[in-house]
Design an enzyme around this catalytic site. Structure first.
Site, mmCIF file in Angstrom:
data_model
loop_
_atom_site.group_PDB
_atom_site.id
_atom_site.type_symbol
_atom_site.label_atom_id
_atom_site.label_comp_id
_atom_site.label_asym_id
_atom_site.label_seq_id
_atom_site.Cartn_x
_atom_site.Cartn_y
_atom_site.Cartn_z
ATOM 1 C CG ASP A 1 101.010 110.450 -27.679
ATOM 2 O OD1 ASP A 1 100.226 110.378 -26.720
ATOM 3 O OD2 ASP A 1 100.696 110.166 -28.844
ATOM 4 C CG HIS B 1 97.602 111.600 -28.689
ATOM 5 N ND1 HIS B 1 98.181 110.490 -29.264
ATOM 6 C CD2 HIS B 1 96.259 111.354 -28.712
ATOM 7 C CE1 HIS B 1 97.244 109.614 -29.595
ATOM 8 N NE2 HIS B 1 96.063 110.119 -29.284
ATOM 9 C CB SER C 1 94.770 108.076 -31.513
ATOM 10 O OG SER C 1 94.731 107.642 -30.183
#
Ligand SMILES: N[C@@H](CCC(=O)N[C@@H](CS)C(=O)NCC(=O)O)C(=O)O
Length: 282
Positions: free
Chosen positions: A226, A259, A150
């Site tokens: 996600d 995620h 991320s």
């Protein structure tokens, strides 16, 4: 006093998982990081893989949740998990917002007051930490790779594209690839770097890869479930930028994965092998 203070060290897959603290010149205060030394490190210098974590994370997050140590022990890779920002800065506005400030350093060198005095994670990861590690751990610094998740995926891609001599292999999990075009990036970059988007390009993987390619294939894994996929991550923009720039990219999309670190731990082995191969361990 040693320049690195040991917080803890524990046996793990015949190697050593440690947590450490030191004074950082780049970040103007104490910083913590974790290092996993595989069993091979007791005998020889080993290649090193940096894992940069995402928003809200610390040096503990990937160390505890990614499950990278078993395969790192097999491959003889040293793992380095740094914190995501300086801590206890006392700067007004540095805490209380999970998308900005402490826990959200975005791997940039801030130029704007009051952030510029402490939030210099680019310099920390690209220069200070590698030099420090070389003095204490058996790292073969010529064989360093970088990955991340991320915000940390953004960090990994931009570090590798900017410092290809320092980082010889790169991969990312659900990375922010175009911070100049998404809300997370707008918020952080406007405060750390100022309002002129021209100054943001040096920290934008899509912009960087159009300027100069990385010598090697970039591996990216992305979960299709996600929650940040369409609003913040937009991997298709990097796919397009790589095609335009002539960059070799393997972008894998995985149905059903979100995620979280459940996604990361599912594919971490592939990333370790990707780096081990590029760094001459396979
Ligand atoms: N603000 C939300 C989302 C934060 C988030 O998803 N952070 C990602 C990186 S962008 C992460 O790795 N969180 C730590 C974890 O899952 O252990 C939360 O705190 O739950």
């Amino acid at each position: 006093m040693s320049e690195i203070e040991t917080i803890s060290e524990q046996r793990c897959h015949d190697g050593v998982q440690g947590f450490y603290r030191h004074h950082s010149e780049s970040c103007g205060g104490p910083m913590r990081f974790a290092v996993y030394q595989p069993p091979q490190a007791a005998r020889e210098a080993c290649p090193v893989l940096y894992f940069l974590a995402g928003l809200t994370c610390t040096e503990e997050t990937a160390t505890i949740k990614a499950g990278a140590q078993r395969v790192a022990a097999e491959l003889g890779l040293i793992l380095v998990m740094p914190d995501t920002s300086p801590r206890h800065t006392g700067i007004d506005g540095a805490i209380g917002d999970w998308e900005f400030g402490e826990g959200a350093g975005f791997y940039v060198d801030a130029t704007q007051s009051p952030w510029a005095s402490r939030f210099r994670m680019h310099d920390y990861i690209a220069s200070e930490l590698p030099a420090l590690l070389k003095r204490r751990f058996p790292v073969d610094a010529e064989r360093s790779g970088i990955t991340g998740h991320s915000m940390g995926g953004h960090g990994a891609l931009t570090m590798a594209l900017r410092h290809p001599q320092q980082f010889r292999s790169v991969s990312a999990f659900a990375p922010i690839v175009a911070p100049s075009q998404v809300p997370w990036g707008h918020k952080a970059f406007s405060r750390y770097l100022g309002d002129d988007p021209a100054t943001w390009a040096d920290y934008d993987a899509c912009e960087l890869v159009r300027r100069r390619t990385f010598d090697g294939t970039i591996l990216i894994d992305q979960g299709e479930a996600d929650g940040f996929l369409t609003s913040q991550l937009k991997p298709e923009l990097f796919d397009q930028a790589c095609a335009e720039g002539g960059q070799s990219l393997v972008l894998r999309r995985h149905a059903g994965y979100d995620h979280s670190y459940y996604f990361i731990t599912s594919f971490i082995e592939d990333h370790l092998r990707h780096h081990a191969e590029a760094l001459g361990r396979l």
